[in-house]
Motif scaffolding. Structure first.
Motif, short mmCIF file in Angstrom:
data_model
loop_
_atom_site.label_atom_id
_atom_site.label_comp_id
_atom_site.label_asym_id
_atom_site.label_seq_id
_atom_site.Cartn_x
_atom_site.Cartn_y
_atom_site.Cartn_z
N GLY A 17 0.82 -1.22 0.00
CA GLY A 17 0.00 0.00 0.00
C GLY A 17 0.84 1.26 0.00
O GLY A 17 2.07 1.22 0.09
N ASP A 18 0.16 2.37 -0.12
CA ASP A 18 0.85 3.66 -0.20
C ASP A 18 0.68 4.44 1.09
O ASP A 18 -0.42 4.79 1.47
CB ASP A 18 0.29 4.49 -1.35
CG ASP A 18 0.91 4.07 -2.65
OD1 ASP A 18 2.12 3.75 -2.64
OD2 ASP A 18 0.18 4.01 -3.66
N PRO A 19 1.78 4.72 1.77
CA PRO A 19 1.68 5.44 3.04
C PRO A 19 1.67 6.94 2.85
O PRO A 19 2.02 7.44 1.78
CB PRO A 19 2.98 5.05 3.73
CG PRO A 19 3.96 4.94 2.60
CD PRO A 19 3.18 4.41 1.42
N ARG A 20 1.29 7.64 3.90
CA ARG A 20 1.61 9.06 3.99
C ARG A 20 2.84 9.18 4.86
O ARG A 20 3.07 8.35 5.73
CB ARG A 20 0.46 9.82 4.65
CG ARG A 20 -0.71 9.97 3.73
CD ARG A 20 -1.49 11.20 4.15
NE ARG A 20 -2.91 10.92 4.09
CZ ARG A 20 -3.83 11.66 4.69
NH1 ARG A 20 -3.48 12.69 5.43
NH2 ARG A 20 -5.09 11.37 4.56
N VAL A 21 3.60 10.26 4.64
CA VAL A 21 4.86 10.39 5.38
C VAL A 21 4.88 11.72 6.16
O VAL A 21 4.41 12.74 5.66
CB VAL A 21 6.08 10.31 4.42
CG1 VAL A 21 7.39 10.47 5.18
CG2 VAL A 21 6.06 8.99 3.66
N TYR A 22 5.39 11.64 7.38
CA TYR A 22 5.50 12.81 8.26
C TYR A 22 6.94 12.87 8.76
O TYR A 22 7.60 11.83 8.88
CB TYR A 22 4.55 12.67 9.46
CG TYR A 22 3.12 12.59 9.02
CD1 TYR A 22 2.32 13.71 9.04
CD2 TYR A 22 2.61 11.38 8.53
CE1 TYR A 22 1.00 13.64 8.59
CE2 TYR A 22 1.30 11.31 8.07
CZ TYR A 22 0.51 12.43 8.11
OH TYR A 22 -0.79 12.37 7.64
N ARG A 23 7.39 14.07 9.06
CA ARG A 23 8.73 14.14 9.65
C ARG A 23 8.75 15.16 10.78
O ARG A 23 8.00 16.15 10.76
CB ARG A 23 9.79 14.47 8.60
CG ARG A 23 9.66 15.86 8.07
CD ARG A 23 10.81 16.21 7.14
NE ARG A 23 10.83 17.65 6.92
CZ ARG A 23 11.59 18.26 6.04
NH1 ARG A 23 12.39 17.58 5.26
NH2 ARG A 23 11.56 19.58 5.94
N LEU A 176 7.76 20.78 17.19
CA LEU A 176 6.50 21.12 16.53
C LEU A 176 6.44 22.56 16.04
O LEU A 176 5.67 22.88 15.13
CB LEU A 176 5.33 20.88 17.50
CG LEU A 176 4.90 19.41 17.58
CD1 LEU A 176 4.29 19.09 18.93
CD2 LEU A 176 3.92 19.08 16.45
N HIS A 177 7.21 23.46 16.68
CA HIS A 177 7.06 24.89 16.36
C HIS A 177 8.30 25.52 15.72
O HIS A 177 8.32 26.73 15.51
CB HIS A 177 6.72 25.69 17.63
CG HIS A 177 5.38 25.36 18.20
ND1 HIS A 177 5.20 24.36 19.11
CD2 HIS A 177 4.16 25.89 17.98
CE1 HIS A 177 3.91 24.29 19.44
NE2 HIS A 177 3.27 25.21 18.77
N GLY A 178 9.34 24.73 15.47
CA GLY A 178 10.58 25.28 14.94
C GLY A 178 10.36 26.15 13.71
O GLY A 178 9.40 25.94 12.96
N GLY A 379 9.62 23.23 11.91
CA GLY A 379 9.08 22.18 12.75
C GLY A 379 8.42 21.06 11.94
O GLY A 379 8.44 21.07 10.71
N ALA A 380 7.82 20.12 12.66
CA ALA A 380 7.26 18.91 12.06
C ALA A 380 6.18 19.20 11.02
O ALA A 380 5.43 20.16 11.16
CB ALA A 380 6.67 18.05 13.17
#
Ligand code: GLA
Length: 388
Positions: A17-23, A176-178, A379-380
């Protein structure tokens, strides 16, 4: 040479399957150490080292997690009544999932592939990066978009309660806020921040000692308890104080006799460190990098002599830094007992600094340090597949 498969390809090979990606990025703290859990001030910046999480939903309520770093898999059932920490890497993503659920964000089951380039044990917040990347991924997959301050708090809670480290909020908050090219002057009580530009003329150079002493987590929790003890004692003579943030230097000196010598030293570090952060922010606002550097030097001495969280290798790294050209300031960064130093270096000399430091540190210790010339990062966020 064979091309390394992308995270999408590796995800497909493992889960289909196809994922979504977060960093989510790691961070370096410029000044304001151990102040976050005292409701104080800190000045971290996100850095361009990320933890990546590829995720897709499942039909059931299970989490199937794979870590590229550890070449290991872990499973968790979101419907199970009891979850025990395993004392391994998987406590971070599982702890975050449990916190989201407890806060009322009901999650869908998910397959997760986690990969991190944040050096571990270097004091650059690899833990916060994995927590934040997982939290964003899981929340988004389940149709939630919690406020980022709330997400930071939930990630911190996961680390406090499931992992068992009583960390403050700085790392999760900045991950999260960088903001690109900026440090955050963070008020850890109000949970608000001011972005301060780091001029192009200086580089943040991170120097990893390559050691992490066993003491790190037990001593961290002990320091936190020392600060709580200081507040308890001082509150008897200064009613109304809630944290060391509320105590001035003059008050601390006046009431020194209610504290043991050790507790006084701990409190003195926190009270003076908060003042140094405020002054450093002022220095950045007026473009006075030399003044910022002086505060960094004082911060290191205070962490070494009063808070006692430095170690031989960190002290050596800082001493060597001051022997180089173009250095404004150098200090240990993060929790201490090993990990890295942060150096504010004139951009023209950053390359030379890196080379000379590596040689000098290796000569003294036999260890080859990792040295990174960094700039503050965003940030993320989710990552679109065209960027992978
Ligand atoms: C670790 C913790 C932070 C902070 C620093 C010390 O990085 O995760 O919350 O307390 O140590 O400043």
């Amino acid at each position: 040479m064979m091309r390394r498969p992308t995270i999408l390809e590796r995800f497909r090979a493992r889960f289909g399957g196809d994922p979504r990606v977060y960093r989510a990025p790691g961070r370096v703290n410029l000044i304001g150490e151990h102040t976050d859990y005292n409701d104080g001030f800190a000045m971290p910046a996100a850095i361009e080292f990320y933890c990546w999480v590829a995720v897709s939903t499942r039909e059931d309520r299970k989490l199937s997690i794979y870590s590229e770093e550890f070449s290991a898999a872990a499973d968790a059932d979101l419907d199970s009544a009891s979850h025990q920490p395993s004392k391994t890497w998987s406590d971070y993503p599982v702890g975050v999932a449990l916190q989201l659920e407890q806060a009322g964000f009901r999650l869908r089951g998910a397959n997760l592939l986690i990969e991190s380039e944040v050096p571990m044990g270097a004091g650059l917040s690899s833990s916060a990066a994995i927590e934040v990347a997982t939290a964003l991924a899981l929340a988004d997959q389940s149709g939630w978009s919690p406020d980022r301050v709330r997400l930071a708090q939930l990630c911190q809670k996961a680390e406090n309660e499931f992992v068992g480290a009583r960390v403050g909020i700085m790392d999760q908050f900045v991950s999260l806020h960088g903001q690109e090219d900026h440090a955050l002057m963070l008020d850890c009580r109000a949970l608000t921040f001011e972005s301060l530009l780091i001029p192009d003329s200086v580089k943040l150079v991170i120097s990893n000692t390559m050691v992490k002493h066993e003491l790190a987590s037990s001593e961290y929790n002990r320091r936190r308890a020392d600060c709580e003890e200081a507040v308890r004692r001082l509150a008897e003579v200064l009613p109304g104080i809630r944290a060391l943030r509320d105590v001035s230097l003059e008050q601390l000196e006046r009431h020194q006799d209610v504290l043991s010598e050790v507790i006084y030293k701990r409190a003195l570090h926190i009270v003076t460190e908060n003042a140094r952060v405020l002054d450093s922010a002022e220095a950045l606002r007026s473009g006075d990098i030399a003044r910022f550097g002086m505060r960094m030097a004082e911060s290191h001495r205070s962490l070494r002599d009063l808070y006692e969280v430095s170690c031989r290798e960190l002290d050596l790294m800082v001493d060597l830094a001051y022997q180089q050209r173009g250095v404004f300031g150098a200090r240990m960064t993060g929790g201490g007992f090993g990990g890295a130093t942060i150096n504010l270096v004139d951009a023209r000399y950053a390359g030379e600094f890196k080379e000379k430091m590596a040689k000098a540190y290796q000569k003294e210790t036999g260890l080859v340090p990792q040295i990174y010339i960094c700039k503050p990062a965003e940030g993320a966020s989710p990552v679109s597949s065209s960027d992978l």
